[in-house]
Design an enzyme around this catalytic site. Sequence first.
Site, PDB file in Angstrom:
ATOM      1  N   GLU A 258       0.847  -1.201   0.000  1.00  0.00           N
ATOM      2  CA  GLU A 258       0.000   0.000   0.000  1.00  0.00           C
ATOM      3  C   GLU A 258       0.878   1.245   0.000  1.00  0.00           C
ATOM      4  O   GLU A 258       2.092   1.174  -0.185  1.00  0.00           O
ATOM      5  CB  GLU A 258      -0.944  -0.007   1.214  1.00  0.00           C
ATOM      6  CG  GLU A 258      -2.047  -1.046   1.136  1.00  0.00           C
ATOM      7  CD  GLU A 258      -3.254  -0.694   1.987  1.00  0.00           C
ATOM      8  OE1 GLU A 258      -3.501   0.498   2.234  1.00  0.00           O
ATOM      9  OE2 GLU A 258      -3.964  -1.619   2.406  1.00  0.00           O
TER      10      GLU A 258
ATOM     11  N   ASP B  99     -10.139   1.546  -1.302  1.00  0.00           N
ATOM     12  CA  ASP B  99      -8.896   1.439  -0.528  1.00  0.00           C
ATOM     13  C   ASP B  99      -8.040   2.668  -0.825  1.00  0.00           C
ATOM     14  O   ASP B  99      -8.510   3.789  -0.707  1.00  0.00           O
ATOM     15  CB  ASP B  99      -8.200   0.119  -0.868  1.00  0.00           C
ATOM     16  CG  ASP B  99      -7.335  -0.385   0.272  1.00  0.00           C
ATOM     17  OD1 ASP B  99      -6.540   0.407   0.810  1.00  0.00           O
ATOM     18  OD2 ASP B  99      -7.422  -1.570   0.633  1.00  0.00           O
TER      19      ASP B  99
END
Length: 298
Positions: free
Chosen positions: A22, A206
């Site tokens: 991420e 996300d």
Amino acid sequence: MSQSVPIPQPAPRWSDRLELGEGIRWVGGTIVLVDILTGRLLSAPEGDDRTGPLEVLAELPVPLGAVAPVEGRPGSWIAAAGTGFCLIGADGKTERLACLEEGRARVPMRMNDAAADPFGRFWAGSMSYDEVEGAGALYRMDRDGTVTKVLEGITVPNGPVFGPDGTTMFLADSVRGVIRKYLVAPDTGELGEPSVFTTLDSGSPDGMAVDMEGGLWTAVWGAGRVHRYLPDGTLDRVVRVPAEQPAGICLGGADGRTLYITSARVGLPTPGPLDGAVFEARVEVPGLPTAQYRPEWV
């Protein structure tokens, strides 16, 4: 951005397959990203090799949610890590700045996604390891080092990301499938009342990024997609990703028009060969520069 121009399927780059990739950013002419649960800060290696491994810049003994570059400290990062904020130096060593979620009796917590805003502040969300309903929060570190809990009652916060002038913030509450929009006071960082920007029918929003037209891009965890939304919340593009759990995105490259996408293997009983890979695709509208944390104490 015309819908008549298709975006090719993103291609995998580099050999790594990350557990929970991420927090990807385009900084100083390269990508920087995290593998959250392994505590690693990673970057693309020098040169044009897109097939070898990513370079490890630092490895922390706690989860590393995301970082932002620090103005005045080349090669240094402010990080949402463990249960708070720290500095990661160019030598990979860390300096603790704030403990935010340590010692909470209710549930074990960790920091998650984070970003600097165009005014030099640093924002980061927290969540429980087990995604307990409403356990997470959003924090802001001002330029003088003051830390404020800005929002609470979030389950899994992702983002925040900011519009081109920094006066609009987008924050995903991923488990609830919603992205909210807030006005940001330029001088203080105070937030206005939220409005719902969009709600997803499937998958979870996300990591996010904003482009120069004010379009909002989001990875859609669990659905193998990336979406682009117009500034009014209308869905403009759907990009198919050959991985089940796209997690983080950024717009970068020399012209700002390369879409980078991280993905995750964590939680998949039988990960596919591209789950956990980092992907890239070309798009039409360039992204915004990555904002720096600008501490007054440097």
